[in-house]
Structure formats: C-alpha cells, structure tokens
Design an enzyme around this catalytic site. Structure first.
Site, PDB file in Angstrom:
ATOM      1  N   ILE A  77       3.632   5.065 -16.479  1.00 56.00           N
ATOM      2  CA  ILE A  77       3.338   3.788 -15.829  1.00 56.00           C
ATOM      3  C   ILE A  77       4.226   3.673 -14.594  1.00 56.00           C
ATOM      4  O   ILE A  77       5.454   3.752 -14.683  1.00 56.00           O
ATOM      5  CB  ILE A  77       3.602   2.596 -16.786  1.00 56.00           C
ATOM      6  CG1 ILE A  77       2.890   2.805 -18.131  1.00 56.00           C
ATOM      7  CG2 ILE A  77       3.205   1.288 -16.128  1.00 56.00           C
ATOM      8  CD1 ILE A  77       1.410   2.991 -18.070  1.00 56.00           C
ATOM      9  N   GLY A 117       7.540   7.450 -25.395  1.00 54.34           N
ATOM     10  CA  GLY A 117       8.714   6.594 -25.312  1.00 54.34           C
ATOM     11  C   GLY A 117       8.694   5.899 -23.967  1.00 54.34           C
ATOM     12  O   GLY A 117       8.023   6.339 -23.035  1.00 54.34           O
ATOM     13  N   GLY A 118       9.420   4.802 -23.867  1.00 52.83           N
ATOM     14  CA  GLY A 118       9.476   4.080 -22.598  1.00 52.83           C
ATOM     15  C   GLY A 118       8.086   3.753 -22.103  1.00 52.83           C
ATOM     16  O   GLY A 118       7.292   3.129 -22.787  1.00 52.83           O
ATOM     17  N   ASP A 119       7.797   4.210 -20.893  1.00 52.47           N
ATOM     18  CA  ASP A 119       6.494   3.945 -20.272  1.00 52.47           C
ATOM     19  C   ASP A 119       5.654   5.221 -20.159  1.00 52.47           C
ATOM     20  O   ASP A 119       4.807   5.338 -19.284  1.00 52.47           O
ATOM     21  CB  ASP A 119       6.686   3.303 -18.903  1.00 52.47           C
ATOM     22  CG  ASP A 119       7.438   4.204 -17.930  1.00 52.47           C
ATOM     23  OD1 ASP A 119       8.027   5.222 -18.366  1.00 52.47           O
ATOM     24  OD2 ASP A 119       7.444   3.895 -16.726  1.00 52.47           O
ATOM     25  N   GLU A 120       5.883   6.169 -21.066  1.00 53.28           N
ATOM     26  CA  GLU A 120       5.175   7.442 -21.031  1.00 53.28           C
ATOM     27  C   GLU A 120       4.251   7.593 -22.240  1.00 53.28           C
ATOM     28  O   GLU A 120       4.650   7.344 -23.373  1.00 53.28           O
ATOM     29  CB  GLU A 120       6.174   8.602 -21.011  1.00 53.28           C
ATOM     30  CG  GLU A 120       7.067   8.586 -19.789  1.00 53.28           C
ATOM     31  CD  GLU A 120       8.152   9.643 -19.851  1.00 53.28           C
ATOM     32  OE1 GLU A 120       8.486  10.116 -20.973  1.00 53.28           O
ATOM     33  OE2 GLU A 120       8.673   9.994 -18.786  1.00 53.28           O
TER      34      GLU A 120
END
Length: 170
Positions: A77, A117-120
């Site tokens: 993202i 994880g995160g925006d992945e």
C-alpha cells in the site's frame, strides 16, 4: 457403610468423567485458537506470513502436478505510513480492514490473499487458465484500488504498488 462408599465412589467417577470431558473440550478449543493465531493475521483474518508459505508451497506442488500456472502478486500500500502518522494507528487498522475486504472481493474469482505484515499483502492466483488470465487478475487488483475508499466517513484514495510473477516461468 459399604453401600455409601460405593455410591460416593460412583459419584466421584461420574464427576471425574465430566471434569475430564470439560477439560478435553477446553484443550481442543484452546488448541484451535492457538492454531488460528499461528496461521491467521488477527486484524484482517487473512493467512499470515507463516501460513502463506505453507499454502503457497501446497499450491506450487498442485500446479506442478497438473502443469498449471500460478500467479503470485506482491502488493504494498503506497504511503500507508502517512495514514498511520497523521490519522493514528487505530484509523490505519480500519483502513487495512477495508482494503482487505476490497482485495478479497477483487480476487475471489481467481485466488486468495495473505497479509505479510504492515501494509504488505500477497495474492495467489491459483484458479487461472493461462498467463493472460493472470495479467487480467493483476489489472483487476490495480483497478480495485483506484476507487476511493470510505473509512469513518472519510473518503481516501489509496494506491497500491504491485509486483507479479508466474510459476513456473519465474
């Protein structure tokens, strides 16, 4: 006295059996919960990084055995850190949940997604006919993120960077 002892023993066995059954039920439920925590991202409920690799390996083996293609998309993202920094992590989490729903709607016809994880995220296109269908799937993913997203009454434009590969060519 013997009859009373026999009744107490029978009652104790019954209570022990009931306790054992409750304990086994509790252990089974906790085991299920732990497995879910180990395999799922708690925010999006998508497979997590660990489960992705297990599922991806299984998909590769299946494709290998049937000489099918497999599309693998990596999504990031764009500028998500800015959303978290300006609007807060709780808002960012709601954005991720909304994006996950949009992603799942866009890919349901041809595959499944996992959160690294995160925006992945990773999308596996395992229900495709050929490389043209994989290309169409990638275009569909990009188009899904070109529409504004509404979270908490705010309209956001959230773009995504996508990388793709095709098994077995890549």
């Amino acid at each position: 006295f013997t009859q009373t002892m026999a009744q107490e023993l029978a009652a104790a066995r019954l209570a022990s059996g009931e306790y054992q059954q409750r304990l086994e039920t509790t252990v089974a439920e906790r085991t299920r919960q732990l497995r879910e925590l180990a395999e799922r991202d708690p925010l999006t409920e998508l497979p997590n990084r660990r489960e992705l690799f297990a599922l991806l390996n299984a998909a590769i083996e299946s494709a290998k055995g049937s000489a099918r293609l497999l599309g693998v998309f990596f999504l990031d993202i764009d500028n998500f850190k800015y959303i978290n920094d300006t609007m807060g992590h709780a808002f960012g989490d709601r954005v991720l949940v909304s994006l996950t729903q949009r992603l799942q709607a866009a890919i349901q016809a041809f595959g499944w997604a996992a959160r690294l994880g995160g925006d992945e995220f990773t999308v596996i296109a395992d229900r495709v006919r050929d490389s043209d269908a994989i290309r169409e799937a990638g275009v569909g993913i990009i188009k899904a993120f070109q529409k504004p997203l509404t979270v908490d009454g705010l309209e956001l434009i959230v773009s995504v960077s996508v990388g793709a590969s095709i098994y077995p060519q890549h």
